[in-house]
Design a protein around this motif. Structure first.
Motif: not given
Length: 309
Positions: A86-98, A109-110, A185-189, A194-201
């Motif tokens: 589901s995360m793979q399909s949601s990733f849109k390269a080279n577009q603005f990501k809210e 997660a990258f 931990k990051a790729i388990r999502h 907004i408060n679940c980013g890589d640094q929060e993890m």
């Protein structure tokens, strides 16, 4: 690219065993940020290297089609394939990501995944976010403190880390297991907001698994170089030592360190254009407006988008 090909690129960009790297794709906004990033690194003799999040960005960089500074690139689809479908399909390269969207969460997660790969392949790591600019070379400052196995910037004035600047040494027995645990931990999502980013993890993991103590707003304001914590982390390979330096926002500044920069409380090393409104063009505005005495604007490109150095 397989491991052997990736390692060859890392070797060609490593300086004294240290790889300076960032991971990104290349929307129009981020193409400018990549060019500015490379210009910042070039002025201090550093080798710009991007772990491209998609094939199109990789090809642009290999073709010299972003800025006028040579920029190395690595691309491997195995990092995306480690995330759920589901995360793979949601990733849109080279577009603005809210911020907080699935596409955004897939992208953030990258970061720990790329860091883990660099360390796994045997290199020390200096991660600088694409919106980080340099006022001086960070490497001598970090090299003065060899006891620390990990150093990370702060999310001033909040009592938490900011993964815009991350330094890690492979020599520490706990370093690679720590970054592996962070990446997993990051790729388990486990949460998507907004408060679940890589640094929060990372913050949560370090508090729960390593008994890391928060660095208060007051301590951040007063500390000179860093607050050091000697930790024991409970990792999959057992309890391992990690010596963590939380870097001073006086020197490794963020979007809310402006008053400290103006007061010249310490020599500025990096400036991170975070905390801006999540819309295209804001980071460029922040970097353009931030002037460091004797260095000028943190936006280094000229009117044609070229690096003048």
């Amino acid at each position: 690219m397989d491991d052997s090909e990736i390692k060859l690129v890392l070797e060609s960009h490593a300086q004294n065993g240290l790889v300076t790297i960032c991971g990104t794709d290349s929307s129009p906004e981020f193409q400018e940020l990549i060019a500015n990033y490379a210009c910042n690194l070039k002025q201090f003799g550093m080798c710009p290297l991007i772990w491209s999040l998609d094939e199109a960005t990789h090809q642009k960089l290999l073709g010299g089609n972003i800025g006028n500074v040579p920029i190395g690139s690595i691309y491997s689809d195995k990092l995306m394939l480690q995330q759920d479908s589901s995360m793979q399909s949601s990733f849109k390269a080279n577009q603005f990501k809210e911020s907080g969207s699935d596409a955004y969460m897939a992208a953030v997660a990258f970061k720990p995944l790329v860091m883990r790969e660099v360390l796994r392949l045997g290199f020390d790591l200096l991660w600088l976010d694409i919106d980080v600019a340099l006022a001086s070379d960070p490497r001598p400052w970090l090299a003065k403190h060899p006891q620390a196995t990990v150093a990370i910037s702060m999310n001033y004035p909040n009592p938490m880390v900011n993964s815009g600047v991350v330094y890690a040494r492979t020599g520490g027995s706990g370093t690679l297991p720590l970054f592996t645990a962070w990446a997993e931990k990051a790729i388990r999502h486990e949460c998507k907001a907004i408060n679940c980013g890589d640094q929060e993890m990372f913050q949560q993991f370090m508090e729960d698994g390593c008994n890391m103590q928060q660095v208060s707003h007051i301590d951040q304001t007063e500390m000179q170089y860093a607050v050091r914590q000697k930790l024991t982390c409970n990792l999959t390979k057992g309890s391992l030592p990690v010596v963590l330096d939380s870097l001073s926002p006086r020197m490794f500044c963020d979007g809310r360190s402006g008053n400290m920069i103006k007061a010249r409380l310490a020599p500025v090393v990096t400036y991170h254009a975070n905390y801006g409104k999540p819309r295209p063009g804001v980071k460029k505005q922040q970097l353009s407006k931030m002037h460091i005495t004797g260095l000028g604007s943190m936006w280094k490109l000229d009117g044609r988008g070229n690096c003048p150095h």
